[in-house]
Scaffold this active site. Structure first.
Site, PDB file in Angstrom:
ATOM      1  N   SER A 256      10.095  -8.216  15.636  1.00 54.37           N
ATOM      2  CA  SER A 256      10.483  -9.341  16.480  1.00 54.37           C
ATOM      3  C   SER A 256       9.411 -10.420  16.443  1.00 54.37           C
ATOM      4  O   SER A 256       8.350 -10.234  15.857  1.00 54.37           O
ATOM      5  CB  SER A 256      10.696  -8.876  17.920  1.00 54.37           C
ATOM      6  OG  SER A 256       9.444  -8.551  18.501  1.00 54.37           O
ATOM      7  N   LYS A 257       9.726 -11.518  17.083  1.00 53.43           N
ATOM      8  CA  LYS A 257       8.831 -12.667  17.044  1.00 53.43           C
ATOM      9  C   LYS A 257       7.384 -12.347  17.405  1.00 53.43           C
ATOM     10  O   LYS A 257       6.465 -12.938  16.871  1.00 53.43           O
ATOM     11  CB  LYS A 257       9.335 -13.765  17.986  1.00 53.43           C
ATOM     12  CG  LYS A 257      10.480 -14.558  17.450  1.00 53.43           C
ATOM     13  CD  LYS A 257      11.597 -14.680  18.475  1.00 53.43           C
ATOM     14  CE  LYS A 257      12.278 -13.347  18.698  1.00 53.43           C
ATOM     15  NZ  LYS A 257      13.401 -13.312  19.582  1.00 53.43           N
TER      16      LYS A 257
END
Length: 488
Positions: A256-257
RNA sequence: GUCCCCAUCGUCUAGUGGCCCAGGACCGCGGCUUUUCACGUCGCUAACGCGGGUUCGACUCCCGCUGGGGACGCCA
């Protein structure tokens, strides 16, 4: 419904992203495997936009998908922008079809209207959670056998899922997978607003678009049994299924980011070339003996589902950089013209308005073996392209001292009248002078390097001089001599 | 919790019963090369999760355990 023939022996595969933000690097890998298979087999690669989540879908991110795939060189044979015989290829443009197919299942008794409200379901979920926090909530089938449909009220269409038996299919990567139907519930096909849910939209489209192989991430493996149930309800032939192991963050969690860059666009901006991205991604969960570096064509030739691994993996930036480096180093993988074209935007970002292509090309041999990304390449190219190098203060401080003045001028004089201006010629001239003076190259090298490049680390001295050209090199040596002389 | 899936060096992986006291690549660490930085090159460290079977023989087959992941929405 009409089932188009995939054509004898010609696979039809697809990539079906949701336009909800950036294009995730994991999504790119899914697209890549499909694309490789289509290109290898002469099949068809279809791009379909699954924008049924209207809350999150945007036109911008639709465009991002097109741009990213185009940048990566993954062209689609059918889909938005290019058309095809099974369009439209955007799900919100196919709503009538889903409605029609859902109604058909209802008419056949394979699906039914459910008038339960979201509130009622939420309440039931809550209640169960209170009773048994770990229990799995399943729709209790309130409307499964009812036909007393209230007038004018909103309803969803649910699938009448079998409660017994099993679904077994042979995954191209994982082999035989069996799931008991007792796991299934009467999942929603069509929302109350008429928009299909993922499993239904995907199956209707995969059938009507004649897909012969559905390849996607392992996170979708759980969707395959209910989808197969749907194929059976429609009486449609089953496509092959292939699931790809997941690409996880170094932490072992979903990428994820917070784990750094996850969007392809970011990698583009960081100076990775498209082929390097593809090369890194394909080696993730797929291998071809000991080979690590592949051109796009080699990938197409070598690809097979059988060579896919099954274990999830963790994303590794270091390895990615190394692959990028291999691609940038190799004139085979990244020919000069391509290199120049790729690095130009990064040079422009550094402020070079008009990039001297010939100059860049001549400097490439010196740059290739020390730039892992195009950003590093642009940096390595910098002093070759500037009128005057940007002088590093520390380097000047250390190496451009009064004592270096005669050395800089002596070096300049030694090569000034050289007929030939190739690295070897310059090296010979300079060494003749050094020998005559009883000096060693290391006595002048660092001062000269700073004079020519502004830095204390650079490609070989004579290589730099050769690339800079007579006029520029001599001017820089003299300018540096003046700086050195001015110091006390 | 339930169902599904997975399990070789820190990481990506090779390996389909004997070729493996496990190979390659990245990372890390040394040496060589060298005018700096690199490239290159040579070498080192480092793995079959555990326990049972099956077999003359298991990294490879079976079972269990443990660990990890995915899913359980009117998201995709």
């Amino acid at each position: 419904m009409t089932v188009p023939s995939g054509g004898p022996g010609k696979p039809r595969v697809r990539f079906a992203p949701s336009p909800t933000g950036y294009l995730h690097i994991g999504g790119v890998r899914t697209a890549l495997f499909n694309w490789l298979w289509a290109r290898k087999t002469g099949g068809t690669f279809v791009l379909r936009i699954e924008d049924t989540d209207r809350e999150r879908s945007t036109d911008e991110s639709r465009q991002v998908i097109f741009d990213a795939l185009t940048w990566l060189g993954m062209d689609w044979d059918e889909g938005p922008q290019v058309g095809g015989n099974f369009g439209p290829y955007t799900q919100t443009e196919r709503l009538a079809l889903y409605r029609e197919q859902a109604d058909k299942l209802v008419a056949e008794g394979k699906a039914y209207r459910c008038y339960a409200t979201r509130e009622e379901l939420d309440a039931a979920r809550e209640e169960l959670k209170k009773r048994d926090p770990k229990a799995e909530f399943k729709y209790p089938g309130w409307w499964r056998d009812r036909t007393d449909w209230p007038e004018g009220k909103k309803y969803v269409i649910r699938f009448k899922a079998p409660q017994t038996g099993v679904v077994t299919y042979v995954d191209k990567v994982f082999g035989e997978v069996t799931t008991p139907n007792s796991e299934q519930q009467d999942f929603v096909l069509l929302r109350s607003d008429g928009v299909p849910l993922y499993n239904f939209g995907a199956v209707v489209d995969d059938i009507t678009m004649g897909m012969t192989l559905v390849a996607r991430g392992r996170d979708h493996m759980v969707n395959t049994p209910p989808q197969i149930l749907l194929y059976e309800a429609f009486g449609a032939p089953l496509p092959d299924f292939a699931h790809l192991p997941m690409m996880l963050a170094p932490s072992g969690k979903k990428l994820s980011k917070r784990d750094g860059a996850v969007s392809v666009t970011e990698y583009k901006d960081m100076g990775y070339t498209p082929d390097a991205v593809l090369n890194y991604l394909v080696r993730f969960g797929w291998s071809h003996g000991d080979q690590e570096v592949f051109s796009k064509q080699q990938l197409i030739d070598a690809f097979s589902w059988e060579a896919c691994g099954r274990g999830d993996g963790k994303f590794d930036t270091k390895k990615f950089l190394a692959i990028s480096f291999e691609h940038l180093k190799s004139a085979e993988l990244t020919p000069d013209d391509a290199y120049v074209a790729r690095v130009t935007p990064f040079l422009e970002a550094r402020g070079f308005s008009k990039v001297d292509v010939a100059k860049v090309k001549s400097a490439l041999p010196a740059v290739r073996e020390r730039a892992r990304t195009l950003i590093e390449a642009a940096d390595a190219l910098d002093f070759f392209l500037r009128d005057e190098p940007v002088m590093d203060a520390k380097a000047v401080e250390k190496f451009l001292v009064p004592a270096s003045v005669p050395l800089l001028r002596g070096l300049a004089d030694s090569i000034r009248t050289s007929e030939a201006w190739a690295e070897a010629d310059l090296d010979a001239k300079a060494h003749a002078w050094l020998a005559e003076k009883g000096l060693l190259i290391k006595d002048v090298a660092q001062s000269a390097r700073v004079a020519l490049t502004g830095r204390s680390a650079s490609p070989g001295l004579f290589q730099v001089i050769a690339i800079l050209g007579r006029e520029t090199a001599l001017a820089r040596l003299e300018a540096a001599a003046k700086i050195a002389a001015a110091r006390t």
